[in-house]
Design a protein around this motif. Structure first.
Motif, PDB file in Angstrom:
ATOM      1  N   GLY A 132     -52.854  34.576 -71.749  1.00  0.00           N
ATOM      2  CA  GLY A 132     -52.147  35.621 -71.022  1.00  0.00           C
ATOM      3  C   GLY A 132     -51.564  36.640 -71.988  1.00  0.00           C
ATOM      4  N   VAL A 133     -51.675  37.892 -71.595  1.00  0.00           N
ATOM      5  CA  VAL A 133     -51.190  38.970 -72.437  1.00  0.00           C
ATOM      6  C   VAL A 133     -50.472  39.976 -71.563  1.00  0.00           C
ATOM      7  CG1 VAL A 133     -51.836  40.830 -73.975  1.00  0.00           C
ATOM      8  CG2 VAL A 133     -53.131  38.712 -73.991  1.00  0.00           C
ATOM      9  N   THR A 134     -49.325  40.410 -71.999  1.00  0.00           N
ATOM     10  CA  THR A 134     -48.591  41.376 -71.188  1.00  0.00           C
ATOM     11  C   THR A 134     -48.590  42.749 -71.834  1.00  0.00           C
ATOM     12  OG1 THR A 134     -47.124  39.652 -70.395  1.00  0.00           O
ATOM     13  CG2 THR A 134     -46.349  41.904 -70.170  1.00  0.00           C
ATOM     14  N   TRP A 135     -48.882  43.749 -71.006  1.00  0.00           N
ATOM     15  CA  TRP A 135     -48.642  45.126 -71.416  1.00  0.00           C
ATOM     16  C   TRP A 135     -47.437  45.534 -70.601  1.00  0.00           C
ATOM     17  CZ3 TRP A 135     -53.846  47.768 -69.821  1.00  0.00           C
ATOM     18  CH2 TRP A 135     -54.915  47.011 -70.273  1.00  0.00           C
ATOM     19  N   CYS A 136     -46.412  45.944 -71.241  1.00  0.00           N
ATOM     20  CA  CYS A 136     -45.184  46.172 -70.490  1.00  0.00           C
ATOM     21  C   CYS A 136     -44.575  47.518 -70.825  1.00  0.00           C
ATOM     22  CB  CYS A 136     -44.178  45.066 -70.820  1.00  0.00           C
ATOM     23  SG  CYS A 136     -42.659  45.217 -69.891  1.00  0.00           S
ATOM     24  N   LEU A 137     -44.234  48.247 -69.810  1.00  0.00           N
ATOM     25  CA  LEU A 137     -43.447  49.454 -69.999  1.00  0.00           C
ATOM     26  C   LEU A 137     -42.307  49.364 -69.006  1.00  0.00           C
ATOM     27  CD1 LEU A 137     -43.408  51.979 -71.711  1.00  0.00           C
ATOM     28  CD2 LEU A 137     -44.458  53.186 -69.828  1.00  0.00           C
ATOM     29  N   ALA A 138     -41.388  48.528 -69.329  1.00  0.00           N
ATOM     30  CA  ALA A 138     -40.241  48.304 -68.446  1.00  0.00           C
ATOM     31  C   ALA A 138     -39.134  47.703 -69.300  1.00  0.00           C
ATOM     32  CB  ALA A 138     -40.611  47.350 -67.316  1.00  0.00           C
ATOM     33  N   GLY A 139     -37.926  47.714 -68.754  1.00  0.00           N
ATOM     34  CA  GLY A 139     -36.823  47.110 -69.483  1.00  0.00           C
ATOM     35  C   GLY A 139     -36.683  47.706 -70.868  1.00  0.00           C
ATOM     36  N   THR A 140     -36.828  46.889 -71.894  1.00  0.00           N
ATOM     37  CA  THR A 140     -36.596  47.361 -73.256  1.00  0.00           C
ATOM     38  C   THR A 140     -37.890  47.787 -73.949  1.00  0.00           C
ATOM     39  OG1 THR A 140     -36.849  45.127 -74.064  1.00  0.00           O
ATOM     40  CG2 THR A 140     -34.625  45.860 -73.531  1.00  0.00           C
ATOM     41  N   MET A 141     -39.002  47.820 -73.230  1.00  0.00           N
ATOM     42  CA  MET A 141     -40.266  48.099 -73.913  1.00  0.00           C
ATOM     43  C   MET A 141     -40.815  49.477 -73.579  1.00  0.00           C
ATOM     44  SD  MET A 141     -42.150  44.443 -73.903  1.00  0.00           S
ATOM     45  CE  MET A 141     -43.429  45.056 -74.975  1.00  0.00           C
ATOM     46  N   HIS A 142     -39.952  50.467 -73.529  1.00  0.00           N
ATOM     47  CA  HIS A 142     -40.418  51.814 -73.257  1.00  0.00           C
ATOM     48  C   HIS A 142     -41.039  52.426 -74.499  1.00  0.00           C
ATOM     49  CE1 HIS A 142     -38.836  51.823 -69.271  1.00  0.00           C
ATOM     50  NE2 HIS A 142     -37.696  51.370 -69.730  1.00  0.00           N
ATOM     51  N   ALA A 143     -41.848  53.463 -74.242  1.00  0.00           N
ATOM     52  CA  ALA A 143     -42.605  54.051 -75.336  1.00  0.00           C
ATOM     53  C   ALA A 143     -41.699  54.749 -76.337  1.00  0.00           C
ATOM     54  CB  ALA A 143     -43.618  55.039 -74.772  1.00  0.00           C
ATOM     55  N   ASN A 144     -40.687  55.366 -75.882  1.00  0.00           N
ATOM     56  CA  ASN A 144     -39.830  56.088 -76.801  1.00  0.00           C
ATOM     57  C   ASN A 144     -38.450  56.263 -76.153  1.00  0.00           C
ATOM     58  OD1 ASN A 144     -40.026  58.272 -74.951  1.00  0.00           O
ATOM     59  ND2 ASN A 144     -42.006  58.803 -75.874  1.00  0.00           N
ATOM     60  N   ASP A 145     -37.579  56.912 -76.880  1.00  0.00           N
ATOM     61  CA  ASP A 145     -36.207  57.049 -76.381  1.00  0.00           C
ATOM     62  C   ASP A 145     -36.151  57.861 -75.087  1.00  0.00           C
ATOM     63  OD1 ASP A 145     -35.394  55.563 -78.459  1.00  0.00           O
ATOM     64  OD2 ASP A 145     -34.752  57.267 -79.707  1.00  0.00           O
ATOM     65  N   ALA A 146     -36.988  58.907 -75.039  1.00  0.00           N
ATOM     66  CA  ALA A 146     -36.977  59.759 -73.849  1.00  0.00           C
ATOM     67  C   ALA A 146     -37.396  58.962 -72.614  1.00  0.00           C
ATOM     68  CB  ALA A 146     -37.915  60.947 -74.052  1.00  0.00           C
ATOM     69  N   ASP A 147     -38.420  58.145 -72.782  1.00  0.00           N
ATOM     70  CA  ASP A 147     -38.866  57.314 -71.662  1.00  0.00           C
ATOM     71  C   ASP A 147     -37.782  56.333 -71.233  1.00  0.00           C
ATOM     72  OD1 ASP A 147     -41.286  58.398 -71.250  1.00  0.00           O
ATOM     73  OD2 ASP A 147     -42.430  56.823 -72.297  1.00  0.00           O
ATOM     74  N   ARG A 148     -37.145  55.736 -72.240  1.00  0.00           N
ATOM     75  CA  ARG A 148     -36.115  54.736 -71.940  1.00  0.00           C
ATOM     76  C   ARG A 148     -34.978  55.377 -71.147  1.00  0.00           C
ATOM     77  NH1 ARG A 148     -34.973  53.354 -76.847  1.00  0.00           N
ATOM     78  NH2 ARG A 148     -36.589  51.775 -76.987  1.00  0.00           N
ATOM     79  N   GLU A 149     -34.613  56.547 -71.618  1.00  0.00           N
ATOM     80  CA  GLU A 149     -33.533  57.269 -70.944  1.00  0.00           C
ATOM     81  C   GLU A 149     -33.949  57.630 -69.523  1.00  0.00           C
ATOM     82  OE1 GLU A 149     -31.232  61.457 -71.641  1.00  0.00           O
ATOM     83  OE2 GLU A 149     -31.977  60.367 -73.391  1.00  0.00           O
ATOM     84  N   ALA A 150     -35.184  58.109 -69.387  1.00  0.00           N
ATOM     85  CA  ALA A 150     -35.661  58.514 -68.066  1.00  0.00           C
ATOM     86  C   ALA A 150     -35.720  57.322 -67.122  1.00  0.00           C
ATOM     87  CB  ALA A 150     -37.038  59.152 -68.184  1.00  0.00           C
ATOM     88  N   ALA A 151     -36.154  56.188 -67.646  1.00  0.00           N
ATOM     89  CA  ALA A 151     -36.235  55.001 -66.798  1.00  0.00           C
ATOM     90  C   ALA A 151     -34.860  54.543 -66.357  1.00  0.00           C
ATOM     91  CB  ALA A 151     -36.940  53.870 -67.548  1.00  0.00           C
ATOM     92  N   ASN A 152     -33.929  54.588 -67.318  1.00  0.00           N
ATOM     93  CA  ASN A 152     -32.568  54.171 -66.978  1.00  0.00           C
ATOM     94  C   ASN A 152     -31.972  55.056 -65.889  1.00  0.00           C
ATOM     95  OD1 ASN A 152     -32.650  52.100 -68.784  1.00  0.00           O
ATOM     96  ND2 ASN A 152     -31.695  53.261 -70.455  1.00  0.00           N
ATOM     97  N   GLU A 153     -32.387  56.301 -65.905  1.00  0.00           N
ATOM     98  CA  GLU A 153     -31.886  57.228 -64.890  1.00  0.00           C
ATOM     99  C   GLU A 153     -32.717  57.192 -63.620  1.00  0.00           C
ATOM    100  OE1 GLU A 153     -31.845  61.001 -66.796  1.00  0.00           O
ATOM    101  OE2 GLU A 153     -30.291  60.433 -68.244  1.00  0.00           O
ATOM    102  N   GLY A 154     -33.747  56.364 -63.611  1.00  0.00           N
ATOM    103  CA  GLY A 154     -34.553  56.234 -62.412  1.00  0.00           C
ATOM    104  C   GLY A 154     -35.567  57.343 -62.221  1.00  0.00           C
ATOM    105  N   ARG A 155     -35.769  58.181 -63.275  1.00  0.00           N
ATOM    106  CA  ARG A 155     -36.706  59.282 -63.124  1.00  0.00           C
ATOM    107  C   ARG A 155     -38.144  58.827 -63.314  1.00  0.00           C
ATOM    108  NH1 ARG A 155     -36.157  62.572 -67.080  1.00  0.00           N
ATOM    109  NH2 ARG A 155     -34.329  61.795 -68.156  1.00  0.00           N
ATOM    110  N   ILE A 156     -38.404  57.796 -64.081  1.00  0.00           N
ATOM    111  CA  ILE A 156     -39.757  57.248 -64.178  1.00  0.00           C
ATOM    112  C   ILE A 156     -39.694  55.757 -63.885  1.00  0.00           C
ATOM    113  CG2 ILE A 156     -40.587  58.961 -65.822  1.00  0.00           C
ATOM    114  CD1 ILE A 156     -40.301  56.850 -68.003  1.00  0.00           C
ATOM    115  N   GLY A 157     -40.776  55.266 -63.309  1.00  0.00           N
ATOM    116  CA  GLY A 157     -40.791  53.857 -62.952  1.00  0.00           C
ATOM    117  C   GLY A 157     -41.387  52.995 -64.050  1.00  0.00           C
TER     118      GLY A 157
END
Lengths: 357, 325
Positions: free
Chosen positions: A19-44
């Motif tokens: 099993g292998v996970t590709w994850c873009l959620a929680g703490t595994m965002h691509a960059n700071d901008a994504d992390r910030e956007a996710a925290n604000e609910g702008r990207i899923g």
């Protein structure tokens, strides 16, 4: 079975599971901008996970269930959008048992895929009696799916019926695309069909008549061995048919394709193609789709050599969902590319698509 | 110069392989131009090559656009252009490939409609060879146009001067990696013999296994000690044609042939027709070059048609493909 597999025992089934996970959620965002956007609910979130199970006990239903359980355990509470199946079990009864096993865990309407000549992830490769699942989940990605049946090209030959093959597959390509729910965030189409190379080029052309010549498409032709050719749509097997999946969301794709027919070139082109697709990804790579030619694998002196080269290019941690097909869809080899046309249908290729953001 | 067999149908765009050999005493440098069948495209169609005296090279030409032909006869023209002029060789080759199909060995030739048959004539008599593969078996159908079927003479089965009888003999071998030197101390192939029996049945004998010494592999041995009941076989006759059908389990072949689409191996067939054409050799149709190893290339079993014609080698390049469609 490769050395990196480990074993899971489930109700008497001896199966090798990876099993292998590709994850873009929680703490595994691509960059700071994504992390910030996710925290604000702008990207899923986008969550992808691959599982490879090799059934060593002639129990396809149990193998399907084991793979699905492993997949769903990794996906957890993320909303499941689709599961892509690459399976290499022999004959329809076994394929149906496999689907039944998968469908006992995963909602059938989320299950798509095709029969192949085998699968590979970054942890190993498998041929007969194996299944690989790619789970696509999260609220940052959506999947629309379409099916066209009764294509009626399977037993037509190019020398006798090329104009008819072209006409029918152009029509199928257009029908498939017209059935999909389109959004302005469409990023990648995955095309799976009973359209063995070189017929697959006309199917791709039909799709391109709707989406345009520069839209990213990848995919593969189903296993063409007599009696084994099926695509899977919402948990059911269909012969003489094609499936399209449209992946939409806030992510990027980068693609590459390479052609080769001899051992050394197969290995070298696989490494080059994987490296090129990865280098072209400007965002953080999430994982890789690889639709590879079964004929290429047949030309290898050691079948694992190409897989090793791919893994060297992609690294050992980046997730990989690969399968061996009877024709591939994606960017043609640089020597065969047509200006202004991003992808085509061909044979003897390995087609890489990196997803990232 | 020689064009090799095509190991997958040409419509899928495989490689055409050309063997070139410098038989002269000095090195040769020039161009090899391959002209394909009409309407095909090669990319490129010319290769520059340098050959030392006695050297052989295998050149690849990419078939950018090819067409499958029902006749399974593909005319090529090879031209060597060098400093002293040019020479042209014209040759037909064929698709030597086994599509995937799980056949029942039951005397029904209609199951073979999806194969890619290879037909050749010997003294006006036709031989047609078809192959399939499945996950567990390599299968063969040989249709022999002949006046009469002479079954295996059981009374002479242990004798080395046995009465001659009809039979099909075939050889299978792995293709070694190009950088691996040939093992001259071992036969390196499997050989099987299919015969009809006097009671209307059929038998298969395993004549050679890879580890045998080449001279030992070529020598006749009593057939009744070589019977191989793991190979399913049927022989029947219909409308002047004798059909030999068999399925060889892959597990009997060790790793000489793996059931993987696209895999290549060496294969050839001899048909023994003692009361008719004598020996029919598929390698002649494939235009294999004579080789000094040919005398040891086939087991000379007692009762075979060895008296008039010596067969060529047993290494016709063959492939496992997915489908002819």
């Amino acid at each position: 079975m490769t050395q990196s597999f480990y074993h899971t025992f489930l109700a008497g089934l001896v199966a090798a599971i990876v099993g292998v996970t590709w994850c873009l959620a929680g703490t595994m965002h691509a960059n700071d901008a994504d992390r910030e956007a996710a925290n604000e609910g702008r990207i899923g979130s986008i969550l992808m996970h691959t599982v490879l199970v090799e059934d060593q006990d002639d129990q396809p239903m149990a193998a399907g269930e084991a793979a699905a359980r492993e997949l769903m355990a990794a996906i957890g509470d993320a909303p499941l959008q689709a599961v892509l199946v690459s399976e290499c079990f022999e004959d329809l009864p076994w394929k149906q048992q496999l689907l039944q096993g998968i469908g006992s865990v995963i909602p059938k309407e989320r299950i798509f895929g095709s029969s192949t000549y085998g699968s590979f992830t970054q942890r190993g490769t498998a041929g007969f009696d194996s299944v690989s699942l790619l789970g696509i989940a999260g609220d940052g990605i959506s999947v629309s799916a379409a099916l066209v049946t009764e294509m009626e090209v399977a037993r037509l030959t190019f020398e006798d019926s090329e104009p008819l093959i072209k006409e029918r597959l152009h029509a199928v390509g257009k029908q498939l695309t017209d059935k999909l729910q389109r959004t302005d965030q469409d990023r990648l189409m995955i095309l799976l069909a009973d359209a063995h190379s070189p017929k697959n080029k006309y199917l791709v052309e039909g799709v391109q008549q709707v989406v345009g010549p520069d839209f990213p498409i990848t995919g593969g032709s189903a296993n063409k061995n007599a009696g084994q050719t099926y695509v899977y749509f919402q948990g059911k097997a269909y012969a003489d048919s094609a499936v399209a999946l449209m992946l939409s969301g806030d992510f990027q794709v980068s693609l590459s394709g390479r052609k080769a027919m001899e051992n050394d070139q197969v290995i070298a082109t696989a490494k080059d193609g994987a490296a090129e697709a990865l280098a072209k990804m400007t965002g953080q790579p999430l994982g890789v789709l690889a639709f590879n030619c079964a004929g290429r694998r047949g030309r290898l002196h050691r079948p694992e050599d190409e897989w090793t080269a791919i893994r060297q290019a992609l690294g050992e941690d980046l997730a990989l969902f690969g399968c061996y097909c009877a024709g591939e869809v994606g960017p043609l080899d640089p020597s065969e590319q047509v200006p202004g046309v991003l992808v085509g249908g061909s044979g003897w290729h390995v087609m890489f698509t990196v997803l990232g953001r | 110069m020689r064009v090799e067999t095509l190991t997958v149908p040409p419509a899928t765009g495989p490689l055409a392989m050309v063997m070139v050999q410098n038989a002269g005493s000095a090195s040769w440098e020039g161009q090899i131009v391959l002209r394909p069948p009409p309407s095909w495209q090669l990319s490129p169609d010319t290769r520059t090559v340098r050959l030392d005296s006695g050297e052989t090279q295998r050149l690849a030409f990419n078939i950018a656009r090819g067409r499958n032909l029902e006749t399974n006869r593909y005319p090529f023209e090879i031209t060597a252009i060098g400093p002293d002029g040019q020479a042209t060789h014209r040759q037909q080759t064929f698709v030597a490939s086994a599509p995937y199909f799980r056949v029942q060995v039951d005397g029904r030739p209609d199951e073979w409609d999806d194969a890619i048959p290879i037909s050749f004539r010997t003294d006006q008599r036709e031989t047609t060879i078809s192959t399939y593969w499945s996950r567990r078996h390599f299968s063969l159908l040989v249709a022999v146009d002949e006046q009469e079927l002479v079954p295996w003479d059981a009374s002479g089965r242990s004798s080395f001067d046995a009465i001659q009888f009809d039979a099909v003999q075939f050889a299978l071998a792995a293709v070694p990696p190009p950088d691996q030197p040939p093992d001259l101390a071992a036969a390196g192939r499997f050989e099987f013999l299919l015969v009809a029996t006097e009671d209307g049945g059929a038998k298969c004998f395993r004549l050679v296994t890879p580890e045998m010494r080449p001279d030992e592999a070529a020598r006749p041995r009593p057939l009744d000690s070589l019977e191989c009941d793991q190979v399913e076989v049927a022989v029947w006759r219909n409308d002047g044609i004798t059909y030999y059908e068999c399925s060889v389990p892959f597990r009997l072949l060790d790793n000489a042939l793996l059931p993987i689409a696209g895999r290549e191996f060496f294969f050839s067939v001899l048909v023994h027709d003692p009361d008719g054409t004598g020996l029919r050799d598929l390698a002649h149709h494939a235009k294999l070059w004579p080789d000094r190893g040919d005398p040891h290339a086939w087991n000379r079993w007692a009762g075979g048609c060895w008296q008039d014609v010596s067969p060529l080698g047993n290494k016709i390049r063959w492939g496992l493909c997915t489908s002819k469609y």
